[in-house]
Design a protein around this motif. Structure first.
Motif, PDB file in Angstrom:
ATOM      1  N   GLY A   1       2.478 -83.743  45.809  1.00  0.00           N
ATOM      2  CA  GLY A   1       3.909 -83.752  45.526  1.00  0.00           C
ATOM      3  C   GLY A   1       4.224 -84.398  44.187  1.00  0.00           C
ATOM      4  O   GLY A   1       5.151 -83.994  43.480  1.00  0.00           O
TER       5      GLY A   1
ATOM      6  N   LYS B   1       2.451 -84.334  41.504  1.00  0.00           N
ATOM      7  CA  LYS B   1       2.184 -83.394  40.412  1.00  0.00           C
ATOM      8  C   LYS B   1       3.304 -82.375  40.296  1.00  0.00           C
ATOM      9  O   LYS B   1       3.671 -81.980  39.188  1.00  0.00           O
ATOM     10  CB  LYS B   1       0.859 -82.669  40.657  1.00  0.00           C
ATOM     11  N   ILE B   2       3.827 -81.953  41.446  1.00  0.00           N
ATOM     12  CA  ILE B   2       4.937 -81.009  41.410  1.00  0.00           C
ATOM     13  C   ILE B   2       6.137 -81.659  40.712  1.00  0.00           C
ATOM     14  O   ILE B   2       6.842 -81.023  39.937  1.00  0.00           O
ATOM     15  CB  ILE B   2       5.313 -80.545  42.832  1.00  0.00           C
ATOM     16  N   LYS B   3       6.314 -82.953  40.960  1.00  0.00           N
ATOM     17  CA  LYS B   3       7.407 -83.680  40.314  1.00  0.00           C
ATOM     18  C   LYS B   3       7.093 -83.987  38.851  1.00  0.00           C
ATOM     19  O   LYS B   3       7.919 -84.568  38.148  1.00  0.00           O
ATOM     20  CB  LYS B   3       7.668 -84.999  41.053  1.00  0.00           C
ATOM     21  N   LYS B   4       5.879 -83.648  38.420  1.00  0.00           N
ATOM     22  CA  LYS B   4       5.450 -83.848  37.029  1.00  0.00           C
ATOM     23  C   LYS B   4       5.598 -85.295  36.574  1.00  0.00           C
ATOM     24  O   LYS B   4       6.095 -85.582  35.486  1.00  0.00           O
ATOM     25  CB  LYS B   4       6.219 -82.926  36.082  1.00  0.00           C
TER      26      LYS B   4
END
Lengths: 272, 254
Positions: free
Chosen positions: B106, B108-111
């Motif tokens: 998650g 990484k998805i949120k960067k």
């Protein structure tokens, strides 16, 4: 201590008991050997005529000899293998490179699914071999023609399995990504594709099998070289040994492909 | 214990107003409104099939509500903007990722910046004692360890709102007790706002600062119950048993 010797004594492959890996390996080996020996003996004793079957020992000799001797089909073994491999790998790789991404996208993007699936469903039930006459008409009997037929036979399982793999993605896992804020496309490559990989590999495995069996059919119908052609020539010259050698080499290469595939699969799908 | 449970002046984090949901003609949720304070632990209980999961799916925006809205920090909730985390009823570790990559998923998805991701992952691994399983795949773990990874993954997001949908529904009592304490520990350590759905009343009383009791379908909030018992709670104490009885009475629909 007492117990240990006891289990060792009872180690006789009975139900629920295990022998050592060595014993099992030797058992498999003994099975193969018994098969070959019976085969050999049937011919030596004259129970089966050598017009119908060649002795395993003769096949070994022929195998070695065929490396340098182009008779009777006009090509050495390596040339035949190369001709077949070239055709099948061209078709197969094209099928994987086009089929897998197409199937994956069809499984995820509804518009593409609706656009392509109907055409696909019409073409799918046509056996690949039945494309041979039309292909000869279009492209003759060269590499391109055969690669095309093989492409067809391998393409379909690649697409179907990739498609199904994406469709079977666990909804909860998709929700994990979605609730984390992943976009539709991001969810596709972060969840759906990895989750489909097992199915994709099964598809490729079927594709390799299809490609290889279609290859032989294609070469027997329209070719001037290759393993299928070698078998065909064996029939023309009534040389059972050439036919059997061709079959065995095809089998061996098929098994080799499978081995490579398993190797790649185990390295890509590490989580199983 | 801390005095914050007595005078609660934490700001409002989540505001749910007039939440209503129809599936076709099926009326599942009816005009549900409540507030959740920042860092609050809220349990939602209700009779089976009353729409608890629908309720949660509305909060995560998996479904769109028919009417009403959900605001986080005064803004309309949006998974792309807000930081929501969800622990689902069924195991939801991504089988192709190692434990640490699951925790990173998650983030990484949120960067988030790389150092921040690593800091959080290390912290969660340490808090949950999962360091030895860092490189393991979920399939190699026991069910309870896998569930801990999932809970850890949710907490690692340091979410504005963490939603848990009967995460211990399938577990035996020993594991449940263990994981309940684990969740409390993470909650206190990280200060996350939690909505925890359960059909286990004892669990609700054990965990929550506030219990929302839902009525039968179409679900409304029957009662909003403050739970000021000091942590760690004694499930055999008089107050605990009384509260449990009270909630049980409220849920009964027969």
């Amino acid at each position: 201590m007492d117990k240990k010797t006891k289990t060792k004594k009872r180690d006789k492959l009975g139900r629920g008991q295990n022998a050592s890996a060595y014993t099992y390996a030797m058992l498999s080996f003994a099975g193969v050997m018994a098969f070959l020996i019976i085969w050999q003996l049937l011919l030596v004793a004259g129970i089966v005529s050598d017009r119908y079957l060649a002795k395993p020992t003769e096949l070994v000799v022929l195998f070695v000899q065929k490396f340098s001797d182009p008779a009777p089909d006009g090509a050495t073994l390596l040339v035949s293998i190369w001709a077949s491999l070239r055709v099948s790998l061209t078709g197969l790789i094209l099928a994987i490179v086009i089929g897998v991404p197409l199937g994956l996208c069809m499984g995820w993007f509804k518009a593409l699914d609706r656009l392509v699936t109907p055409i696909f469903e019409i073409i799918r039930p046509i056996p690949p071999v039945s494309w041979i006459p039309l292909t000869i008409l279009w492209m003759g009997i060269g590499l391109r023609a055969k690669a095309f037929i093989i492409f067809f036979s391998a393409f379909i399982p690649c697409v179907i399995n990739s498609y199904t793999g994406v469709k079977l993605t666990n909804k909860t896992l998709i929700n994990v990504a979605r609730t984390s804020g992943a976009s539709y496309v991001e969810t596709f490559y972060k969840v759906a594709i990895p989750s489909a990989l097992t199915m994709v590999f099964t598809g490729i495995r079927v594709a390799v099998g299809n490609a290889w069996s279609t290859l032989v059919a294609a070469e027997m119908l329209a070719a001037s070289a290759g393993l299928g052609y070698m078998i065909l020539m064996g029939r023309m010259f009534a040389r059972a040994d050439i036919i059997i050698l061709g079959m065995l080499v095809i089998g061996a290469i098929g098994a080799f492909f499978n081995g490579i595939l398993s190797f790649v699969e185990n390295h890509v799908i590490k989580w199983r | 214990m801390k005095s914050e449970t007595v005078i609660d002046n934490r700001p409002v984090k989540v505001q749910v107003s007039h939440l209503t949901k129809y599936f076709g003609s099926l009326h599942v949720l009816d005009d549900v409104s409540f507030d959740i304070k920042k860092g609050e632990f809220v349990c939602v209980v209700g009779p089976t099939g009353c729409g608890k999961t629908t309720f949660l799916n509305l909060l995560t925006k998996i479904y769109e509500p028919s009417e009403g809205e959900l605001r986080i920090d005064g803004e309309l909730a949006d998974p792309k903007k807000h930081n929501l985390a969800f622990v689902f009823q069924e195991p939801s570790a991504l089988p192709w990722l190692t434990v640490e990559d699951n925790l990173r998923f998650g983030l990484k998805i949120k960067k988030l910046p790389k150092e921040e991701i690593e800091r959080r992952v290390d912290r969660i691994l340490k808090l949950l004692g999962l360091e030895e399983f860092r490189k393991a795949y979920p399939g190699q773990l026991s069910t309870s360890t896998e569930q801990r990874v999932i809970i850890g993954r949710a907490f690692a997001m340091e979410p504005d709102l963490l939603l848990m949908d009967e995460p211990y529904g399938q577990m035996d009592i020993k594991l449940r007790f263990y994981l309940e304490d684990e969740v409390l520990r993470l909650w206190r350590e990280i200060g996350t706002t939690v909505v925890f759905i359960t059909h286990n009343i004892e669990e609700a009383v054990y965990l929550s600062e506030k219990v929302l009791i839902l009525s039968n379908k179409p679900a409304t909030i029957k009662e909003e119950l403050k739970n000021n018992l000091p942590y760690p709670r004694d499930i055999a104490s008089r107050e605990f048993v009384e509260m449990r009885k009270h909630i049980t009475e409220q849920i009964k629909w027969w």
